[in-house]
Design an enzyme around this catalytic site. Structure first.
Site, mmCIF file in Angstrom:
data_model
loop_
_atom_site.group_PDB
_atom_site.id
_atom_site.type_symbol
_atom_site.label_atom_id
_atom_site.label_comp_id
_atom_site.label_asym_id
_atom_site.label_seq_id
_atom_site.Cartn_x
_atom_site.Cartn_y
_atom_site.Cartn_z
ATOM 1 N N ASN A 171 7.730 26.644 72.222
ATOM 2 C CA ASN A 171 8.854 26.010 71.424
ATOM 3 C C ASN A 171 9.064 24.720 71.969
ATOM 4 O O ASN A 171 8.989 24.150 73.327
ATOM 5 C CB ASN A 171 10.050 26.978 71.604
ATOM 6 C CG ASN A 171 10.708 27.423 72.966
ATOM 7 O OD1 ASN A 171 9.627 27.633 73.768
ATOM 8 N ND2 ASN A 171 11.869 27.654 73.055
ATOM 9 N N GLU A 226 12.197 21.983 71.420
ATOM 10 C CA GLU A 226 13.445 21.782 71.042
ATOM 11 C C GLU A 226 13.862 20.206 70.916
ATOM 12 O O GLU A 226 13.000 19.469 71.361
ATOM 13 C CB GLU A 226 14.502 22.438 72.097
ATOM 14 C CG GLU A 226 14.342 23.987 71.955
ATOM 15 C CD GLU A 226 15.334 24.646 72.818
ATOM 16 O OE1 GLU A 226 16.261 24.203 73.414
ATOM 17 O OE2 GLU A 226 15.274 25.838 72.489
ATOM 18 N N CYS A 264 9.392 26.409 66.835
ATOM 19 C CA CYS A 264 9.439 27.746 67.681
ATOM 20 C C CYS A 264 7.831 27.686 68.117
ATOM 21 O O CYS A 264 6.870 26.933 67.544
ATOM 22 C CB CYS A 264 9.491 28.698 66.739
ATOM 23 S SG CYS A 264 11.121 29.232 66.229
ATOM 24 N N GLU A 279 5.607 29.884 67.755
ATOM 25 C CA GLU A 279 4.655 30.483 66.711
ATOM 26 C C GLU A 279 4.222 29.453 65.900
ATOM 27 O O GLU A 279 2.757 29.272 65.472
ATOM 28 C CB GLU A 279 5.273 31.536 65.639
ATOM 29 C CG GLU A 279 5.708 32.804 66.717
ATOM 30 C CD GLU A 279 7.151 32.728 67.123
ATOM 31 O OE1 GLU A 279 7.413 31.561 67.689
ATOM 32 O OE2 GLU A 279 7.719 33.766 67.359
ATOM 33 N N CYS A 316 11.386 34.970 64.560
ATOM 34 C CA CYS A 316 12.440 34.646 63.689
ATOM 35 C C CYS A 316 11.991 34.729 62.309
ATOM 36 O O CYS A 316 10.917 34.692 62.112
ATOM 37 C CB CYS A 316 13.183 33.082 63.836
ATOM 38 S SG CYS A 316 12.092 32.039 63.339
HETATM 39 N N1 THU Z 1 11.892 31.039 69.687
HETATM 40 C C1 THU Z 1 10.750 30.861 69.539
HETATM 41 O O1 THU Z 1 10.111 29.683 69.830
HETATM 42 N N2 THU Z 1 10.120 31.985 69.070
HETATM 43 C C2 THU Z 1 10.715 33.206 68.817
HETATM 44 O O2 THU Z 1 9.982 34.000 68.421
HETATM 45 C C3 THU Z 1 12.270 33.275 68.929
HETATM 46 C C4 THU Z 1 12.711 31.842 69.346
HETATM 47 C C5 THU Z 1 12.585 29.699 70.196
HETATM 48 C C6 THU Z 1 13.318 28.755 69.367
HETATM 49 C C7 THU Z 1 14.367 28.017 70.080
HETATM 50 O O3 THU Z 1 13.717 27.008 70.799
HETATM 51 C C8 THU Z 1 14.709 29.269 71.488
HETATM 52 O O4 THU Z 1 13.667 30.167 71.146
HETATM 53 C C9 THU Z 1 16.081 30.171 71.134
HETATM 54 O O5 THU Z 1 16.148 30.351 69.997
#
Ligand code: THU
Length: 136
Positions: A46, A48, A57, A59, A90
């Site tokens: 991920n 941000e 994310c 994925e 998500c």
């Molecule tokens: N996140 C992911 O990268 N993948 C997931 O399957 C669940 C959530 C990330 C998004 C965000 O940067 C952090 O986790 C908190 O939600």
């Protein structure tokens, strides 16, 4: 029948990329690794952003890496996150995976101790909308 995906390899790739995540806001680092149709493995984490909704994310990163490398289908994907709860993808990422996977494609959820749970994509995203819904 394609060979059973090597989940140990995918787990190792997801665990290796997870610490590199850029998650200064949530402090929740996630790694994902997928096996592509050509046998290659692609990982993402991920990333941000100070403008929160712009973050991506793990994925999405793994899928982008697969597409950039020439892969076109996901045979299996492992998602690695910490904490007591299963770090399942998500809703948006379930749809992102759907674009390149089959209903029976395995989606494995991992933590530091290893694979915690295994779902099929159809279990996570039943009755989904996909490429076949659109006229070509
Ligand atoms: N996140 C992911 O990268 N993948 C997931 O399957 C669940 C959530 C990330 C998004 C965000 O940067 C952090 O986790 C908190 O939600």
């Amino acid at each position: 029948m394609p060979a059973e995906p090597d989940f140990d390899v995918l787990f190792a790739a997801a665990a290796a990329v997870q610490p590199r995540a850029y998650a200064p806001y949530s402090r929740f680092k996630v790694g994902a690794a997928l096996l592509a149709d050509d046998g290659s493995v692609h990982a993402g984490c991920n990333v941000e952003n100070a403008a929160y909704p712009v973050g991506t994310c793990a994925e999405a990163g793994a899928i982008a890496a697969m597409i950039a490398a020439g892969g076109r289908a996901i045979r299996a994907i492992v998602i690695f996150g910490e904490g007591p709860e299963l770090v399942t993808p998500c809703g948006a990422c379930r749809q992102r995976i759907r674009e390149f996977a089959m209903p029976e494609t395995p989606v494995a959820i991992a933590g530091p101790e290893g694979i915690r749970a295994r779902f099929t994509l159809a279990e996570l995203l039943p009755a989904s909308f996909g490429p076949a819904n659109l006229p070509r």
